[in-house]
Motif scaffolding. Sequence first.
Motif, PDB file in Angstrom:
ATOM      1  N   SER A 207       0.973  -1.002  -0.092  1.00 52.80           N
ATOM      2  CA  SER A 207       0.075  -0.136   0.005  1.00 52.80           C
ATOM      3  C   SER A 207       0.970   1.332  -0.052  1.00 52.80           C
ATOM      4  N   SER A 208       2.077   1.119   0.799  1.00 50.36           N
ATOM      5  CA  SER A 208       2.852   2.443   0.920  1.00 50.36           C
ATOM      6  C   SER A 208       3.634   2.562  -0.451  1.00 50.36           C
ATOM      7  N   MET A 209       4.002   1.770  -1.437  1.00 50.77           N
ATOM      8  CA  MET A 209       4.512   1.502  -2.616  1.00 50.77           C
ATOM      9  C   MET A 209       3.601   2.240  -3.525  1.00 50.77           C
ATOM     10  N   ARG A 210       2.181   1.978  -3.489  1.00 48.68           N
ATOM     11  CA  ARG A 210       1.246   2.251  -4.303  1.00 48.68           C
ATOM     12  C   ARG A 210       0.933   3.850  -4.392  1.00 48.68           C
ATOM     13  N   ASN A 211       1.470   4.309  -3.295  1.00 50.55           N
ATOM     14  CA  ASN A 211       1.092   5.911  -2.760  1.00 50.55           C
ATOM     15  C   ASN A 211       2.104   6.912  -3.173  1.00 50.55           C
ATOM     16  N   LEU A 212       3.254   6.049  -3.726  1.00 59.04           N
ATOM     17  CA  LEU A 212       4.365   7.087  -4.094  1.00 59.04           C
ATOM     18  C   LEU A 212       4.326   7.889  -5.248  1.00 59.04           C
ATOM     19  N   ARG A 213       4.949   9.206  -5.158  1.00 57.31           N
ATOM     20  CA  ARG A 213       4.940  10.021  -6.217  1.00 57.31           C
ATOM     21  C   ARG A 213       5.661   9.560  -7.573  1.00 57.31           C
ATOM     22  N   PHE A 219      13.729   5.220  -2.734  1.00 57.74           N
ATOM     23  CA  PHE A 219      14.694   4.220  -2.116  1.00 57.74           C
ATOM     24  C   PHE A 219      14.217   3.419  -1.130  1.00 57.74           C
ATOM     25  N   VAL A 220      14.809   2.289  -0.713  1.00 59.65           N
ATOM     26  CA  VAL A 220      14.450   1.509   0.417  1.00 59.65           C
ATOM     27  C   VAL A 220      15.583   1.360   1.343  1.00 59.65           C
ATOM     28  N   LEU A 221      15.641   1.488   2.788  1.00 58.96           N
ATOM     29  CA  LEU A 221      16.731   1.392   3.657  1.00 58.96           C
ATOM     30  C   LEU A 221      16.381   0.089   4.296  1.00 58.96           C
ATOM     31  N   LYS A 222      17.022  -0.880   4.345  1.00 58.38           N
ATOM     32  CA  LYS A 222      16.819  -2.349   4.994  1.00 58.38           C
ATOM     33  C   LYS A 222      17.816  -2.421   6.263  1.00 58.38           C
ATOM     34  N   ILE A 223      17.345  -2.702   7.321  1.00 58.67           N
ATOM     35  CA  ILE A 223      17.997  -2.696   8.652  1.00 58.67           C
ATOM     36  C   ILE A 223      17.904  -4.218   9.277  1.00 58.67           C
ATOM     37  N   ASP A 224      18.974  -4.608   9.603  1.00 62.75           N
ATOM     38  CA  ASP A 224      18.743  -6.144  10.321  1.00 62.75           C
ATOM     39  C   ASP A 224      19.876  -5.886  11.176  1.00 62.75           C
ATOM     40  N   PHE A 225      19.629  -6.635  12.524  1.00 59.97           N
ATOM     41  CA  PHE A 225      20.229  -6.712  13.620  1.00 59.97           C
ATOM     42  C   PHE A 225      21.455  -8.145  13.554  1.00 59.97           C
ATOM     43  N   MET A 300       9.707  -8.452  13.705  1.00 58.41           N
ATOM     44  CA  MET A 300      10.799  -8.765  14.802  1.00 58.41           C
ATOM     45  C   MET A 300      12.007  -7.810  14.420  1.00 58.41           C
ATOM     46  N   ASP A 301      13.046  -8.430  14.067  1.00 57.11           N
ATOM     47  CA  ASP A 301      14.527  -7.531  13.781  1.00 57.11           C
ATOM     48  C   ASP A 301      14.702  -7.261  12.227  1.00 57.11           C
ATOM     49  N   ASP A 302      13.666  -7.417  11.401  1.00 52.35           N
ATOM     50  CA  ASP A 302      13.716  -6.892  10.057  1.00 52.35           C
ATOM     51  C   ASP A 302      12.765  -5.515   9.850  1.00 52.35           C
ATOM     52  N   ILE A 303      13.604  -4.391   9.544  1.00 52.50           N
ATOM     53  CA  ILE A 303      13.139  -3.105   9.462  1.00 52.50           C
ATOM     54  C   ILE A 303      13.238  -2.465   8.037  1.00 52.50           C
ATOM     55  N   TYR A 304      12.152  -1.879   7.406  1.00 51.67           N
ATOM     56  CA  TYR A 304      12.370  -1.139   6.291  1.00 51.67           C
ATOM     57  C   TYR A 304      11.974   0.174   6.565  1.00 51.67           C
ATOM     58  N   VAL A 305      12.574   1.060   5.680  1.00 52.90           N
ATOM     59  CA  VAL A 305      12.416   2.651   5.633  1.00 52.90           C
ATOM     60  C   VAL A 305      12.227   3.129   4.068  1.00 52.90           C
ATOM     61  N   LEU A 306      11.198   3.659   3.693  1.00 53.30           N
ATOM     62  CA  LEU A 306      11.093   4.155   2.490  1.00 53.30           C
ATOM     63  C   LEU A 306      11.319   5.607   2.423  1.00 53.30           C
ATOM     64  N   GLY A 307      12.070   5.981   1.266  1.00 53.23           N
ATOM     65  CA  GLY A 307      12.136   7.721   1.347  1.00 53.23           C
ATOM     66  C   GLY A 307      12.774   7.945  -0.212  1.00 53.23           C
ATOM     67  N   ASN A 308      12.675   9.354  -0.336  1.00 49.24           N
ATOM     68  CA  ASN A 308      13.263   9.760  -1.851  1.00 49.24           C
ATOM     69  C   ASN A 308      14.494  10.661  -1.684  1.00 49.24           C
ATOM     70  N   ASN A 309      15.048  10.480  -0.666  1.00 52.34           N
ATOM     71  CA  ASN A 309      16.590  10.914  -0.556  1.00 52.34           C
ATOM     72  C   ASN A 309      17.465   9.979   0.044  1.00 52.34           C
ATOM     73  N   ARG A 310      18.293   9.441  -0.796  1.00 52.57           N
ATOM     74  CA  ARG A 310      19.501   8.734  -0.147  1.00 52.57           C
ATOM     75  C   ARG A 310      20.300   9.031   0.784  1.00 52.57           C
ATOM     76  N   THR A 341      17.765   1.578  -4.607  1.00 51.31           N
ATOM     77  CA  THR A 341      16.881   2.390  -5.507  1.00 51.31           C
ATOM     78  C   THR A 341      15.945   0.969  -5.737  1.00 51.31           C
ATOM     79  N   PHE A 342      14.557   1.398  -5.658  1.00 55.43           N
ATOM     80  CA  PHE A 342      13.708   0.323  -6.081  1.00 55.43           C
ATOM     81  C   PHE A 342      12.642   0.930  -7.039  1.00 55.43           C
ATOM     82  N   LYS A 343      12.718   2.372  -7.279  1.00 58.67           N
ATOM     83  CA  LYS A 343      11.866   2.914  -8.245  1.00 58.67           C
ATOM     84  C   LYS A 343      12.573   4.142  -8.906  1.00 58.67           C
ATOM     85  N   LYS A 344      12.538   4.252 -10.119  1.00 59.76           N
ATOM     86  CA  LYS A 344      12.906   5.302 -11.031  1.00 59.76           C
ATOM     87  C   LYS A 344      11.788   6.326 -11.338  1.00 59.76           C
TER      88      LYS A 344
END
Length: 433
Positions: A207-213, A219-225, A300-310, A341-344
Motif C-alpha cells: 500500500s505504501s509503494m502504491r502511494n508514492l509520487r 529508495f528503501v533502507l533495510k536494517i537487520d540486527f 521482529m528484527d527486520d526493518i524497512y524505511v522508504l524515502g526519496n532521498n538517499r 533504489t527500487f523505483k526510478k
Amino acid sequence: MMGLRTQLLRPYAGGNPNNSSNAGLGYRNGNNSRSNTNMNIVFRVCRSLQNPESYVPRAAKRTGALASANFHGSRRFKGIPTALFFLGRYMKKEILSWENIDLAWKLVRKNHHRSRQVIRFEKDLLNNLWDLRESLDLMNWKPGPYRMFTIYEPKERLIAAPCLENRIVQQMWTNITNPIFESSYIEHSYACRVGKGMLRACLDLQSSMRNLRRNEEWFVLKIDFRKFFHSVNHETIKRILRQYLDDDLGLYIVDSIINSYNPGLPIGSLTSQILANVVLNEVDHYSLDRLMIKKYGRYMDDIYVLGNNRDVLEDHLEQIAGFASKELNLDVNGRKCRVVTFKKPYSEANGIDFCGYRVYPDKLYVRRSTLKRAVRRIKAVMDRVSQDPELLTYLEDLLISVHGLLKYADDDAYTRMIKRTVIYDAYDMVRIG
C-alpha cells in the motif's frame, strides 16, 4: 491550578438530572408542587476531564479490554495508561487466578495433546497445576532445562525448546502482561501480534509503494540486527521491563526466565518473542518520534524505511545504529543494512524482499528461495513415505503450510510449474494414502 480531586469532581450540571435546562449548577428544585417538596440537589462528574490519564474506565478493569486501551492520544509513548499502570503493579492476583491458569493450560495443550509430556502431565493434572501455582505464589519456582537442537534452514540456528512447565508459566505471564506492552506498540510493528503477521506487513508495504509520487526516485533502507536473539543484553531488557511492570511476582517470573539462558534470549520460547518486541519497540519510537520517519515498518528484527532521498536514509541508518548500540547494546548487520533504489522517476517499481515475499505495488510473489526450500522439504518427505507411512501426516502438514504461503500470493511461471508437478504429486500421495 485545581487539584486532581477538584478536577475529577468538578460538576457540569446540578439539580434533577431529568430537568434538562432547569438543571443548572448546583440547582435545587424549587418549582415542584406542594405534594412533591423534595430537595433534589445533584452534582455530576465532569465529562471532559482536564487530565484524561487520571480517569480509569470501569471496562479497563477486565484484562481483555486492555489490549486496545490507549488514553494518550499521541503516537509517542509517554508512559503506561493509568488502567494498565495499575495492572502492571498489582498483577499477582491475575497471574495466579485459576481462570488464567486454565486458559494457559488450554493454549499450551492445543495441537500438542499427543505429546508424551502432555499425556504425563494430564495424568495428575489438578495436583500438577496446584503445585506449579504454589511454587509461583511462594516465588521459589525455577525454570526447567531446555531441549536443545539445531535447524539448518534457512540458516543454522540453535533452538532452545522449554519444558512443559516452563511453557505453562510463560503463557500465564504472557496472558496478563502482553496487553500492557501492546498499548505502547506502533501500528506498523507486525511480529507476534493478533491481527498482524507477515502477510499484513507485506500488504501494508504494498500500500505504501502504491502511494508514492511517480515523478520522484525512491529508495528503501533495510536494517537487520546481527544475531539479534543471542545479542539481547539481560540488564538492558530488565531495565526496559521495569518501565512497564512493578509487580514482584511478574518481575520474578520474567527475570527467572531471562536468567535461565545465556547469552541473550532462547529461540523457541514464547516470552522471547514478546521481549524482543519490547526491546525493539524502543527503536520504533526513536525512528518515528525522534527521526520523524513516515514510511516505516518492522517485523521482529527486520526493518524497512522508504524515502526519496538517499543521503537522508543513510543518515537515518547511522542514527538508528548509534541508538541501538548505545541504548540497547545491539549491533546492526553491516552486510544486510543498505540503501537501494527500487523505483526510478516515471517507471514501474522493482520488488522489495520482505517477510518471505517479493513485494511489488500491484503484485505479491513468494520469494524464490523460500519456495525452493519448501519444495526440497516436500520431495525429501515423499522419498521416505514408502519406508515410513506415518510420514504422510507430516507431508499433509507441509502441504497445508505451503498452501497458506501461496494462498494470497500471485503466481509467476516458476510457481505455476511447482504447483503442476511437485505439489500436485504430493497431494495425490496424501489422498491415496
